[in-house]
Design a protein around this motif. Sequence first.
Motif, PDB file in Angstrom:
ATOM      1  N   ASP A   1       0.818  -1.211   0.000  1.00 54.70           N
ATOM      2  CA  ASP A   1       0.000   0.000   0.000  1.00 54.70           C
ATOM      3  C   ASP A   1       0.855   1.265   0.000  1.00 54.70           C
ATOM      4  O   ASP A   1       0.460   2.287  -0.553  1.00 54.70           O
ATOM      5  CB  ASP A   1      -0.913   0.023   1.233  1.00 54.70           C
ATOM      6  N   ASP A   2       2.006   1.195   0.657  1.00 59.00           N
ATOM      7  CA  ASP A   2       2.867   2.371   0.811  1.00 59.00           C
ATOM      8  C   ASP A   2       4.327   1.960   0.736  1.00 59.00           C
ATOM      9  O   ASP A   2       4.675   0.817   1.024  1.00 59.00           O
ATOM     10  CB  ASP A   2       2.634   3.037   2.179  1.00 59.00           C
ATOM     11  N   PHE A   3       5.164   2.942   0.396  1.00 68.62           N
ATOM     12  CA  PHE A   3       6.614   2.790   0.445  1.00 68.62           C
ATOM     13  C   PHE A   3       7.142   3.732   1.511  1.00 68.62           C
ATOM     14  O   PHE A   3       6.863   4.932   1.477  1.00 68.62           O
ATOM     15  CB  PHE A   3       7.257   3.126  -0.900  1.00 68.62           C
ATOM     16  N   PHE A   4       7.889   3.196   2.475  1.00 66.33           N
ATOM     17  CA  PHE A   4       8.579   3.997   3.482  1.00 66.33           C
ATOM     18  C   PHE A   4      10.022   4.063   3.024  1.00 66.33           C
ATOM     19  O   PHE A   4      10.696   3.041   2.938  1.00 66.33           O
ATOM     20  CB  PHE A   4       8.468   3.347   4.860  1.00 66.33           C
ATOM     21  N   VAL A   5      10.488   5.261   2.677  1.00 68.43           N
ATOM     22  CA  VAL A   5      11.806   5.427   2.070  1.00 68.43           C
ATOM     23  C   VAL A   5      12.710   6.246   2.985  1.00 68.43           C
ATOM     24  O   VAL A   5      12.296   7.275   3.518  1.00 68.43           O
ATOM     25  CB  VAL A   5      11.683   6.135   0.695  1.00 68.43           C
ATOM     26  N   ILE A   6      13.944   5.780   3.135  1.00 69.10           N
ATOM     27  CA  ILE A   6      14.972   6.500   3.887  1.00 69.10           C
ATOM     28  C   ILE A   6      16.109   6.798   2.908  1.00 69.10           C
ATOM     29  O   ILE A   6      16.680   5.873   2.323  1.00 69.10           O
ATOM     30  CB  ILE A   6      15.508   5.667   5.067  1.00 69.10           C
ATOM     31  N   ASP A   7      16.397   8.091   2.711  1.00 66.52           N
ATOM     32  CA  ASP A   7      17.466   8.433   1.777  1.00 66.52           C
ATOM     33  C   ASP A   7      18.821   8.525   2.482  1.00 66.52           C
ATOM     34  O   ASP A   7      18.899   8.408   3.703  1.00 66.52           O
ATOM     35  CB  ASP A   7      17.134   9.708   0.984  1.00 66.52           C
ATOM     36  N   GLY A   8      19.874   8.711   1.714  1.00 64.00           N
ATOM     37  CA  GLY A   8      21.227   8.754   2.253  1.00 64.00           C
ATOM     38  C   GLY A   8      21.480   9.910   3.203  1.00 64.00           C
ATOM     39  O   GLY A   8      22.445   9.887   3.954  1.00 64.00           O
ATOM     40  N   GLY A   9      20.622  10.925   3.190  1.00 63.51           N
ATOM     41  CA  GLY A   9      20.721  12.037   4.124  1.00 63.51           C
ATOM     42  C   GLY A   9      19.859  11.830   5.350  1.00 63.51           C
ATOM     43  O   GLY A   9      19.698  12.716   6.168  1.00 63.51           O
ATOM     44  N   VAL A  10      19.262  10.665   5.459  1.00 65.58           N
ATOM     45  CA  VAL A  10      18.398  10.225   6.555  1.00 65.58           C
ATOM     46  C   VAL A  10      17.079  11.009   6.603  1.00 65.58           C
ATOM     47  O   VAL A  10      16.475  11.172   7.641  1.00 65.58           O
ATOM     48  CB  VAL A  10      19.122  10.228   7.927  1.00 65.58           C
ATOM     49  N   SER A  11      16.624  11.496   5.452  1.00 63.26           N
ATOM     50  CA  SER A  11      15.273  12.024   5.356  1.00 63.26           C
ATOM     51  C   SER A  11      14.358  10.832   5.119  1.00 63.26           C
ATOM     52  O   SER A  11      14.771   9.823   4.532  1.00 63.26           O
ATOM     53  CB  SER A  11      15.142  13.006   4.192  1.00 63.26           C
ATOM     54  N   ILE A  12      13.113  10.957   5.576  1.00 62.55           N
ATOM     55  CA  ILE A  12      12.175   9.845   5.425  1.00 62.55           C
ATOM     56  C   ILE A  12      10.941  10.291   4.666  1.00 62.55           C
ATOM     57  O   ILE A  12      10.513  11.442   4.753  1.00 62.55           O
ATOM     58  CB  ILE A  12      11.804   9.240   6.794  1.00 62.55           C
ATOM     59  N   TYR A  13      10.382   9.371   3.920  1.00 62.50           N
ATOM     60  CA  TYR A  13       9.220   9.622   3.077  1.00 62.50           C
ATOM     61  C   TYR A  13       8.228   8.488   3.278  1.00 62.50           C
ATOM     62  O   TYR A  13       8.620   7.338   3.446  1.00 62.50           O
ATOM     63  CB  TYR A  13       9.614   9.634   1.596  1.00 62.50           C
ATOM     64  N   LEU A  14       6.956   8.815   3.216  1.00 62.42           N
ATOM     65  CA  LEU A  14       5.908   7.804   3.183  1.00 62.42           C
ATOM     66  C   LEU A  14       5.111   8.076   1.917  1.00 62.42           C
ATOM     67  O   LEU A  14       4.324   9.019   1.839  1.00 62.42           O
ATOM     68  CB  LEU A  14       5.017   7.878   4.423  1.00 62.42           C
ATOM     69  N   ILE A  15       5.353   7.248   0.909  1.00 60.68           N
ATOM     70  CA  ILE A  15       4.793   7.473  -0.419  1.00 60.68           C
ATOM     71  C   ILE A  15       3.742   6.401  -0.704  1.00 60.68           C
ATOM     72  O   ILE A  15       4.052   5.209  -0.695  1.00 60.68           O
ATOM     73  CB  ILE A  15       5.895   7.432  -1.496  1.00 60.68           C
TER      74      ILE A  15
END
Length: 121
Positions: A54-68
């Motif tokens: 249902d969703d993607f929880f993403v953590i980028d290399g700068g440690v920002s987080i996204y719930l897409i």
Amino acid sequence: MAPRTARYDLLVDGDAGVRRVQVKTTTVRTQGSWKVYLSSTGKQRRTYKPDESDDFFVIDGGVSIYLIPYAAVGGLQAIHLKAYEEYRLPPFVGPNLGATSRSAAGRKEPRKDSARGRGGA
């Protein structure tokens, strides 16, 4: 019949009901943006289907987080996070991570001189 493996990493129960969440991380930076693959690896990359996540929880290399939500990216093998800033979540520092300071990028990060950083309890 072989058991079916789930293509999600977490089940989250909230106001929207139970959601299947696939966790992704990235350290790939290209064209001024973090690039994250929303597909599984193997002999060939395989994208996720609407009945798998249902969703993607993403953590980028700068440690920002996204719930897409899947609906925003469904069927894509990879995305550039710059185009998905509306899904970026505010920074979070847990209660056991010690004192915080601001990095050059403005994000909170654990202070190096906190008790944990000095090897203390």
